[in-house]
Design an enzyme around this catalytic site. Structure first.
Site, short mmCIF file in Angstrom:
data_model
loop_
_atom_site.label_atom_id
_atom_site.label_comp_id
_atom_site.label_asym_id
_atom_site.label_seq_id
_atom_site.Cartn_x
_atom_site.Cartn_y
_atom_site.Cartn_z
N PRO A 197 -19.74 16.34 -13.82
CA PRO A 197 -18.49 17.01 -14.23
C PRO A 197 -18.60 18.51 -14.02
O PRO A 197 -19.57 19.13 -14.42
CB PRO A 197 -18.37 16.66 -15.72
CG PRO A 197 -19.76 16.30 -16.15
CD PRO A 197 -20.45 15.73 -14.95
N CYS A 198 -17.61 19.08 -13.33
CA CYS A 198 -17.57 20.52 -13.06
C CYS A 198 -16.23 21.05 -13.54
O CYS A 198 -15.19 20.69 -13.00
CB CYS A 198 -17.75 20.81 -11.59
SG CYS A 198 -19.39 20.45 -10.96
N GLN A 199 -16.24 21.90 -14.57
CA GLN A 199 -14.99 22.38 -15.16
C GLN A 199 -14.71 23.84 -14.83
O GLN A 199 -13.60 24.31 -15.02
CB GLN A 199 -15.06 22.22 -16.68
CG GLN A 199 -15.22 20.78 -17.11
CD GLN A 199 -15.50 20.66 -18.60
OE1 GLN A 199 -16.40 21.29 -19.13
NE2 GLN A 199 -14.72 19.83 -19.28
N PHE A 201 -14.02 25.74 -12.31
CA PHE A 201 -13.54 26.14 -11.00
C PHE A 201 -12.04 26.42 -10.98
O PHE A 201 -11.36 26.21 -9.99
CB PHE A 201 -13.89 25.10 -9.94
CG PHE A 201 -13.50 23.69 -10.28
CD1 PHE A 201 -14.44 22.82 -10.78
CD2 PHE A 201 -12.21 23.24 -10.10
CE1 PHE A 201 -14.10 21.51 -11.09
CE2 PHE A 201 -11.86 21.94 -10.40
CZ PHE A 201 -12.81 21.07 -10.90
#
Length: 506
Positions: A197-199, A201
């Site tokens: 999970p990458c938040q 950006f």
């Protein structure tokens, strides 16, 4: 699978245990119905054989545990369970196949059979419900290790992947897993895959994605690559990450490992892939990164770019399936108009597990997602509660209509926010690939109204659209099954990537 009853410590442990008891009972009862077995002479009492079978299933390891079992289950469920254990014993050769995913003996046999077929090893981080792993197993990859932090995802994964031994499926924080990787004695790993999970950006964020505190889990995915040194890395994420994709490439290219007096680094490429180009009946766009270790590039004269190019040129990936392919040959249902019906089985609104009235190969899409298997049991086909207003909205819309349609302006409860939420309601179009299945379906399904029935799609229909086979059972509360399905990598999409990597290594 059950976990010894003496190990149940929390209310969550209890819920998981009881759910598996209910699944066992349902599957045995369905086998009796389908096979038309004579149950009149089957004892409902506990005897030596009953206890032996309970020990084999690892429910408990002693006769005194019946007291614990009675205390944990309702009286009715306890007696149903004992009866089904005795039915399983009486008709072992006929009923074992129905409960093989709950039986440690059968799971071990499946595991050993899979090992004879596999040549390549996969580590699946942030494995979720197991869609990516499933696609790789289709191409005879062995799952050497899988990890996720979500209880329901782990239980779903465990149930549907009997080929992985319990100690190799790790529930927990990836930060702890990476610190302890050495203890798992991993074999040489061909692929490390995952969707961290990458938040961090958003367009307002001016710092590098890896440096945003919210993306610490992404950093640990990179650290896992550094420790494992796989031949390939496959990373999947949302399309919104595209403006920051070059930062991910930089991070993967900075991975330089010194091992056995050699230096390893990675060639990296990314691309937006759309699932409808990989035989999935859904237009789901995701950002994929592929990294290839430098010695593999030289040995096989390959690069990450070449892999993406080969995937694009494969003619069998160009078959385009539509929503109708996914929603055909499944029992029609009606939405319940009473709340709190989602966990109650019903002939009209559906069941968590039911006999399949079809064989799972009636059209080419079903044959593909079911991997040519005969499907006698189907799971998670249960309609969702719909109130009178939404029922009227669903019935009024034509396929392709959204919340701005004039047909519902007099009853639309969110019309003052149509400029923001015009897709709050959307009736799916059966002659096109489906719109994206998302985890938001856990909240409501107004955005995925069935094209021909007055209801939203069921978890099973969502799973079909994602290309999961019909016998892939999602465990946990009803609404969380939507989340598991929406977060998953479509298995057929994963299979396409696995096939290209397998072809290189072969």
């Amino acid at each position: 699978m059950f976990g010894n009853i003496s190990n149940i410590k929390t209310s969550k442990d209890k819920k998981i245990f009881i759910e598996k008891i209910k699944i066992f009972v349902t599957l045995i009862n369905l086998s009796v119905e389908q096979l038309k077995l004579n149950t009149s002479k089957v004892s409902q009492d506990v005897d030596i054989l009953t206890n032996i079978r309970l020990n084999e299933l690892e429910v408990f390891d002693g006769t005194n545990s019946h007291k614990l079992l009675k205390k944990l289950l309702s009286e009715d469920l306890y007696h149903q369970f004992i009866r089904c254990i005795n039915l399983n014993i009486a008709y072992q050769n006929k009923t074992n196949k129905y409960v093989e995913k709950l039986d440690p003996i059968q799971r071990y046999k499946i595991n050993q059979k899979q090992k004879t077929k596999t040549k390549f090893n996969l580590v699946d981080l942030f494995c979720g419900a197991g869609g990516l792993s499933l696609g790789f197993t289709y191409e005879n990859f062995n799952i050497e290790l899988a990890n996720d932090i979500d209880d329901e995802c782990i239980e779903t994964y465990k149930y549907n992947h009997p080929e992985i031994m319990g100690e190799k499926l790790i529930k927990g924080d990836i930060r702890n897993l990476v610190k302890e990787l050495e203890r798992y004695n991993l074999k040489e790993i061909d692929v490390v895959a995952g969707g961290p999970p990458c938040q961090g950006f958003s367009s307002a964020n001016q710092q590098r994605i890896i440096d945003d505190p919210r993306n610490e889990l992404y950093k640990y995915f990179i650290k896992a690559v550094e420790k494992i040194v796989p031949k390939f890395v496959v990373m999947e994420n949302v399309k919104g990450m595209l403006p920051y994709a070059d930062q991910v490439v930089d991070d993967l290219k900075k991975v330089v490992i010194y091992r056995r007096n050699r230096k390893f680094f990675y060639d990296v490429k990314y691309k937006i892939l759309s699932s409808n180009n990989f035989e999935v009946a859904q237009k789901r766009q995701r950002l994929f990164f592929i990294a290839v270790r430098d010695d593999i590039c030289r040995k096989y004269n390959v690069s990450a770019s070449i892999i993406f190019d080969r995937m694009a040129k494969k003619p069998n990936y160009n078959k385009c399936f539509i929503l109708k392919d996914a929603l055909s040959f499944i029992k029609p249902l009606e939405a319940p108009n009473i709340k709190n019906m989602t966990e109650i089985d019903d002939e009209i609104t559906g069941k968590k597990i039911d006999l399949n009235k079809f064989n799972g190969s009636e059209n080419l899409y079903l044959k593909l997602i079911n991997n040519k298997k005969f499907i006698n049991i189907i799971g998670n086909h249960k309609a969702r509660y719909t109130n009178d207003i939404n029922r009227k909205i669903y019935n009024s819309l034509d396929q392709g209509d959204d919340g701005t349609s004039s047909k519902i302006e007099d009853i639309m409860p969110y019309k003052h926010r149509n400029h923001i939420f015009k897709d709050k309601y959307f009736k799916l179009e059966e002659n096109k690939p489906s719109r994206t299945i998302t985890a938001h379906l856990k909240m409501d399904c107004h955005s995925h109204i069935h094209p021909t029935q007055v209801r939203s799609i069921t978890p099973r229909e969502a799973a079909r659209i994602q290309s999961f086979p019909d016998d892939y059972l999602f465990l946990g509360p009803y609404l969380k099954t939507y989340m598991q399905i929406g977060n998953a990598v479509p298995p057929l999409m994963a299979k396409s990537i696995a096939r290209e990597i397998r072809n290189i290594l072969s």
